[in-house]
Design an enzyme around this catalytic site. Structure first.
Site, PDB file in Angstrom:
ATOM      1  N   ASP A 107      27.969 -23.985  76.477  1.00  0.00           N
ATOM      2  CA  ASP A 107      26.550 -23.765  76.188  1.00  0.00           C
ATOM      3  C   ASP A 107      26.409 -22.654  75.162  1.00  0.00           C
ATOM      4  O   ASP A 107      26.602 -21.491  75.493  1.00  0.00           O
ATOM      5  CB  ASP A 107      25.821 -23.392  77.480  1.00  0.00           C
ATOM      6  CG  ASP A 107      24.329 -23.245  77.310  1.00  0.00           C
ATOM      7  OD1 ASP A 107      23.835 -23.274  76.167  1.00  0.00           O
ATOM      8  OD2 ASP A 107      23.637 -23.097  78.328  1.00  0.00           O
ATOM      9  N   TYR A 155      18.696 -27.879  90.248  1.00  0.00           N
ATOM     10  CA  TYR A 155      19.275 -27.028  89.201  1.00  0.00           C
ATOM     11  C   TYR A 155      18.171 -26.436  88.329  1.00  0.00           C
ATOM     12  O   TYR A 155      18.159 -25.237  88.069  1.00  0.00           O
ATOM     13  CB  TYR A 155      20.261 -27.848  88.368  1.00  0.00           C
ATOM     14  CG  TYR A 155      20.744 -27.174  87.111  1.00  0.00           C
ATOM     15  CD1 TYR A 155      21.726 -26.185  87.154  1.00  0.00           C
ATOM     16  CD2 TYR A 155      20.223 -27.523  85.866  1.00  0.00           C
ATOM     17  CE1 TYR A 155      22.180 -25.571  85.990  1.00  0.00           C
ATOM     18  CE2 TYR A 155      20.665 -26.916  84.709  1.00  0.00           C
ATOM     19  CZ  TYR A 155      21.640 -25.945  84.772  1.00  0.00           C
ATOM     20  OH  TYR A 155      22.076 -25.333  83.617  1.00  0.00           O
TER      21      TYR A 155
END
Length: 127
Positions: free
Chosen positions: A42, A18
């Site tokens: 986020d 990731y």
């Protein structure tokens, strides 16, 4: 996803991939880490993006800019991970570093079902 030490290793490898994908992957590449009905918040306290289409759209905001990402620390427990990393973004003459702490929950297939990124403007440095 395998049990105990194998599961921990699989999650560690996924987080490492990731981070590498944040550096040079596309929005599609990043969305591929997530389960179909996953959530992404986020930063925490902001909009919660639900499902891979919304998550792909969220990540499309960083395409077209130079990114460099470095994993600082990672902890894996059960089917969850928490990690601190540094993301440096360069767009033209502007360069900034963001240092979030993210948490991810993984399903039995190794897909992220929930991600939360903990950061605020205090965690952003103009370079």
């Amino acid at each position: 996803m395998p049990n105990s030490p194998d599961r921990s290793q699989a999650i560690t490898e996924t987080v490492t991939r990731y981070i590498a994908t944040v550096t040079d992957g596309s929005a599609d590449d990043l969305a591929a880490f997530y389960a179909d009905d996953a959530t992404l918040e986020d930063p925490v306290g902001g909009e919660v993006h639900i499902g891979t289409n919304a998550i792909r759209s969220f990540y499309s905001s960083v395409t077209g800019v130079q990114r460099d990402c470095e994993l600082v620390t990672l902890r894996v427990s059960g089917n969850e991970a928490a990690f601190h990393f540094r993301l440096t973004i360069t767009a033209g003459d502007n360069k900034m570093r963001i240092e979030p702490i993210e948490t991810m929950v993984f399903d039995s297939d190794g897909k992220v079902t929930a991600m939360k990124a903990y950061w605020s403007p205090a965690d952003v440095t103009q370079l």
